[in-house]
Design a protein around this motif. Structure first.
Motif, short mmCIF file in Angstrom:
data_model
loop_
_atom_site.label_atom_id
_atom_site.label_comp_id
_atom_site.label_asym_id
_atom_site.label_seq_id
_atom_site.Cartn_x
_atom_site.Cartn_y
_atom_site.Cartn_z
N MET A 8 4.47 9.76 -8.53
CA MET A 8 3.22 9.14 -9.00
C MET A 8 2.02 10.05 -8.74
SD MET A 8 4.10 5.44 -7.30
CE MET A 8 2.80 4.47 -8.05
N GLY A 29 -2.65 6.93 -8.60
CA GLY A 29 -2.91 5.63 -8.00
C GLY A 29 -2.51 5.51 -6.53
N LEU A 56 -5.62 3.35 -5.63
CA LEU A 56 -5.34 1.91 -5.60
C LEU A 56 -5.20 1.41 -4.16
CD1 LEU A 56 -2.95 1.38 -8.67
CD2 LEU A 56 -5.44 1.26 -8.55
N VAL A 57 -4.72 2.26 -3.26
CA VAL A 57 -4.66 1.86 -1.85
C VAL A 57 -6.07 1.67 -1.31
CG1 VAL A 57 -3.98 2.59 0.47
CG2 VAL A 57 -2.42 2.97 -1.44
N ILE A 113 0.81 -1.22 0.00
CA ILE A 113 0.00 0.00 0.00
C ILE A 113 0.85 1.27 0.00
CG2 ILE A 113 -2.13 -0.96 0.94
CD1 ILE A 113 -1.16 -0.11 3.73
N LEU A 158 -8.10 7.15 -12.42
CA LEU A 158 -6.77 6.76 -11.95
C LEU A 158 -5.77 7.81 -12.44
CD1 LEU A 158 -4.80 4.57 -10.75
CD2 LEU A 158 -4.67 3.66 -13.06
N VAL A 197 9.42 4.69 -8.88
CA VAL A 197 7.99 4.56 -8.58
C VAL A 197 7.74 3.25 -7.85
CG1 VAL A 197 7.31 5.91 -10.62
CG2 VAL A 197 7.38 3.42 -10.75
N LEU A 250 1.83 -0.18 -6.70
CA LEU A 250 0.70 0.74 -6.90
C LEU A 250 0.65 1.23 -8.34
CD1 LEU A 250 0.61 2.92 -3.63
CD2 LEU A 250 -0.85 1.01 -4.26
#
Lengths: 158, 307
Positions: free
Chosen positions: B128, B52, B56-57, A43, B49, A58, A62
């Motif tokens: 990101m 993320g 996504l978490v 996570i 998205l 990165v 994720l």
């Protein structure tokens, strides 16, 4: 549902069929033979899955694999091999910056991104840059030392 | 030369982890127009998205299980970039936090935002995460929100039925909630560049810099002839949404920029917040610490005037 994704992995073109909800880490580990990037927390807390995409560090846990279409992915395997270690990898070994080793490839990749951006980082800059990578064994001291030594060697000062 | 691809493993690799992404259908719109059409069609069933790092978490933790995920992959360049428009700075919604950090003009003209971005996660998260994602996620602890509030930011929303510009102050309606309709997307964020004689700063108190804020604050002050002419103060993680601290602002304007004034303003800000006890901190602590925190952030903003 799934689809084909093409990208460059460690300098070589790959084409692989992935599910829509497949994360890059799993594609690398289970389909493309990459073992360096690790699943830690899943996570975005630990940095063990760090890889470089187009030169940027990165989190592959994720990142959907579909998102790296056409991009360049670099893992520790592409940085150096056991026979020809990259300077950063060698420095980690020489400075005993490894205990259990689980977090090491993540640190090495983050360090690679750092040294490309900033070839002569200060200790503070190194510590700041590796903030997103957790090591639960070493206390970071030797990791920082290794990265600083690698920086010196790469910039021709050692 | 082609990399040798091994045949797929027997195990379902999407079930190999402790945190597993639920299944969804991925949509990759090829143009902004298509993106808006898809969002209009699927509305709440679809999540966008961007980076993320939040979506996504949340999906892995089953906080969100959207039926469709819309990737910005093919429209990212249209939604990214930092440019100057008169006295405004315009930041595309999909601009990476890291690109904001590395942009010279942000550091010069919106230093509070720079302060916030460099303490967001590690470098990977910043490579990101996007500014639009941070705002759309609408966490009371969103680090970009207090700096944007003191820089009088607004958010440009797009949908198939047109565009609207919402002041950031009216954008958040509660934890995880905004005024956005299900068919809308965040297109860009517009903020006011620092004027002459002005300075801004942001600080947060967190367990580690990597962590979410227990409490955060941003300030922008303008000083003329030794008197504060204009002041904007905003606080994060101390109310259901990031909030402006108007009592603190009132306590600043017309006064000399001294440590005493700043501490008084910090105390006044207690009227503007409604903190709670949660996993990261307590209401008691947040009420206490806001005064010295605002003192410090105002000092930092003051130190930047004319630099």
């Amino acid at each position: 549902m799934g689809r084909f994704v093409s990208f460059t992995l460690n300098g070589k073109p790959v084409r692989v069929y992935v599910e829509d909800n497949e994360i890059l880490l799993n594609t690398l580990r289970y389909k493309l033979g990459i073992k360096s990037a690790k699943y830690g927390c899943g996570i975005g807390e630990c940095g063990a899955c760090t890889v470089l995409v187009d030169g940027r560090a990165v989190l592959s846990c994720l990142t959907l694999t579909t998102e790296v279409e056409g991009k360049e992915v670099l893992t520790a395997e592409g940085l150096g091999t056991p026979e020809r270690l990259h300077t950063i990898q060698k420095a980690f070994a020489e400075h005993a910056a490894v205990q259990c080793g689980y977090c090491t490839p993540g640190f090495v990749m983050t360090a690679a991104a750092l040294l490309k951006e900033n070839p002569n980082p200060s200790e503070e800059e190194v510590r700041e840059y590796i903030r997103g990578n957790y090591c639960r064994c070493t206390g970071y001291y030797n990791i920082v030392k290794a990265i600083l030594a690698a920086a010196k060697e790469l910039s021709g000062e050692a | 030369m082609t990399f040798k691809v091994s045949p797929g493993p027997k195990l379902d690799i999407n079930k190999a982890n402790t945190h597993i992404l639920p299944p969804f259908t991925l949509i990759e719109p090829g143009s902004l127009k298509e993106l808006l059409e898809v969002k209009a069609k699927y509305g709440e069933k679809a999540a966008i998205l961007a980076g993320g790092t939040d979506l996504l978490v949340k999906m892995k933790l089953r906080i969100l299980e959207p039926e469709y995920v819309i990737s910005l992959k093919k429209v990212r360049s249209e939604l990214s970039g930092i440019r100057r428009e008169g006295d405004e700075i315009v930041i595309g919604a999909a601009t990476l936090l890291r690109d904001i950090e590395l942009n010279d003009s942000i550091m010069r003209l919106a230093p509070a935002l720079f302060d916030a971005v460099i303490v967001m996660g590690g470098v990977q998260i910043r490579n990101m995460g996007t500014i639009g994602g941070n705002l759309g996620n609408a966490s009371p602890a969103a680090d970009t929100a207090p700096p944007l509030l003191v820089h009088s930011a607004s958010v440009k929303l797009l949908s198939t039925s047109g565009e609207r510009i919402v002041p950031l102050e009216e954008f958040f309606t509660g934890p995880g909630r905004t005024v956005m309709r299900p068919d809308e997307i965040i297109y860009e964020v517009r903020l006011k560049a620092l004027g002459k004689g002005c300075g801004s700063a942001f600080m947060k108190i967190a367990r580690t810099a990597f962590d979410l804020a227990k409490i955060s604050a941003a300030a922008m002050i303008c000083v003329e002839d030794g008197v504060i002419k204009e002041a904007k103060v905003a606080v994060g993680s101390a109310a259901p949404t990031p909030v402006r601290a108007r009592s603190a602002e009132d306590a600043l304007v017309g006064k000399a920029p001294t440590p005493e004034t700043f501490l008084e303003a910090g105390k006044a800000a207690r009227n503007d917040i409604s903190p709670i006890d949660d996993v990261r901190s307590t209401a008691w602590y947040r009420r206490r610490v806001i005064a010295p925190l605002l003192h410090d952030v105002l000092q930092k903003a003051l130190g930047r005037i004319g630099v």
